[in-house]
Design an enzyme around this catalytic site. Structure first.
Site, PDB file in Angstrom:
ATOM      1  CE  LYS A   9      20.610  74.718  52.854  1.00 33.03           C
ATOM      2  NZ  LYS A   9      19.293  75.363  53.059  1.00 33.03           N
ATOM      3  CG  ASP A  32      20.702  78.564  52.945  1.00 33.91           C
ATOM      4  OD1 ASP A  32      20.595  77.590  52.183  1.00 33.91           O
ATOM      5  OD2 ASP A  32      20.447  78.507  54.172  1.00 33.91           O
ATOM      6  CD  GLU A  76      15.010  72.267  58.251  1.00 29.60           C
ATOM      7  OE1 GLU A  76      15.602  72.805  57.295  1.00 29.60           O
ATOM      8  OE2 GLU A  76      14.780  72.860  59.333  1.00 29.60           O
ATOM      9  CD  GLU A  82      14.403  77.109  52.551  1.00 26.01           C
ATOM     10  OE1 GLU A  82      13.179  77.371  52.558  1.00 26.01           O
ATOM     11  OE2 GLU A  82      15.157  77.385  53.504  1.00 26.01           O
TER      12      GLU A  82
HETATM   13  O1  KIV Z   1      19.833  77.874  57.102  1.00 26.00           O
HETATM   14  C1  KIV Z   1      20.151  76.788  57.606  1.00 26.00           C
HETATM   15  O2  KIV Z   1      20.839  76.722  58.622  1.00 26.00           O
HETATM   16  C2  KIV Z   1      19.685  75.570  56.952  1.00 26.00           C
HETATM   17  C3  KIV Z   1      19.926  74.280  57.649  1.00 26.00           C
HETATM   18  C4  KIV Z   1      19.122  74.165  58.865  1.00 26.00           C
HETATM   19  C5  KIV Z   1      19.724  73.132  56.740  1.00 26.00           C
HETATM   20  O3  KIV Z   1      19.138  75.644  55.900  1.00 26.00           O
END
Ligand code: KIV
Length: 277
Positions: A113, A84, A181, A115
């Site tokens: 990833k 992330d 989500e 958002e």
């Molecule tokens: O940070 C995380 O664990 C997530 C998942 C819940 C998709 O983004």
């Protein structure tokens, strides 16, 4: 076996094989995930809550993501590792490139990833053009929790249409997958059928191409209620408490350690020591 690639990830959807993704945050857990055959790991910014004990993901920094990604990379040799980008670290294209460089070079992540929907399309396009694989994340996006709350998203027609458009825009911008989500299962299925790239659901029903869950949730590490979208596949927290109280008891009563955990000295050496030689 070699490491899962972005191409393998797409092939899984193309061949109708469901994708199991799991959050992992450290070396030991990465070794366990590897033994269990987890093909895709997410070093999620949920580490803010489950590893750092914070209330939200917002305080998580790029440095934290690098620290955890590096540990995961040490223990994982087969999984695709997605990391992330944390809150506001991709607010501009240049911020995103800087954060991506650090997370991939210093942390060893293979993909990132982010958002958001159409508002992050320029960033997604820029990163993918620079060779960075990007996964999108729509629906309940925890980095926006102060704006949207922590509840199910896109339940009404306008919001659902917007989410579908956002998903198409992310795919068009080059995203290789999208996390959905806590949105209605029917919508998640529609998005999954509409897109060519895989969708990964969490609280979005069985119609997605894969699922992602949080390590602590599936293993039942924390006492009490789990989120509705989670299933406790074990009660490891309870087993840990049992094992550790056993350890404490044995130390306190003197039954641990025994000879089996000790090193001995030869009797003549001991005799000399006692005689003061
Ligand atoms: O940070 C995380 O664990 C997530 C998942 C819940 C998709 O983004």
């Amino acid at each position: 076996m070699r490491r899962t690639t972005i191409a393998d990830f797409q092939t899984m959807k193309d061949e109708g094989r469901r994708i199991a993704m799991l959050t992992v945050y450290d070396y030991a857990s990465a070794l366990i995930a590897e033994q269990a055959g987890v093909p895709v790991i997410l070093v999620g910014d949920s580490l803010g809550m489950v590893m750092q004990g914070r209330d939200t993901t917002l305080p998580v920094r790029v440095e934290d993501m690098i620290y955890h990604a590096r540990m995961v990379r040490q223990g994982s040799h087969k999984a695709l590792i997605v990391v992330d980008l944390p809150f506001l670290s991709y607010a501009t294209e240049q911020d995103a490139v800087d954060a991506a460089r650090r997370v991939m070079q210093e942390g060893g992540g293979q993909a990132l990833k982010l958002e958001g929907g159409r508002e992050i399309v320029p960033v997604v396009r820029r990163l993918t053009e620079m060779g960075v694989p990007v996964m999108g994340h729509l629906g309940l996006t925890p980095q926006s929790q102060h704006q949207i709350g922590l509840r199910a998203q896109a339940k009404q027609v306008e919001a659902a249409r917007k989410l579908l458009d956002d998903a198409r825009a992310l795919e068009e911008a080059g995203a290789f997958g999208i996390v959905l989500e806590v949105i209605p299962a029917e919508l998640a299925e529609l998005v999954s059928r509409t897109l060519t790239i895989p969708t990964i659901g969490i609280g979005a029903g069985p119609g997605c191409d894969g699922q992602v869950q949080v390590w602590h949730d599936v293993l039942g590490l924390f006492e009490g209620k789990s989120p509705r979208h989670a299933h406790r596949f074990a009660e490891i927290g309870e087993q840990m408490v049992g094992a550790l109280s056993h350890y404490v008891r044995q130390v306190e009563e003197g039954s641990f350690p025994t000879q089996a955990q000790s090193v001995s000295m030869k009797s003549d050496v001991l005799a000399s020591l006692k005689a003061g030689e």
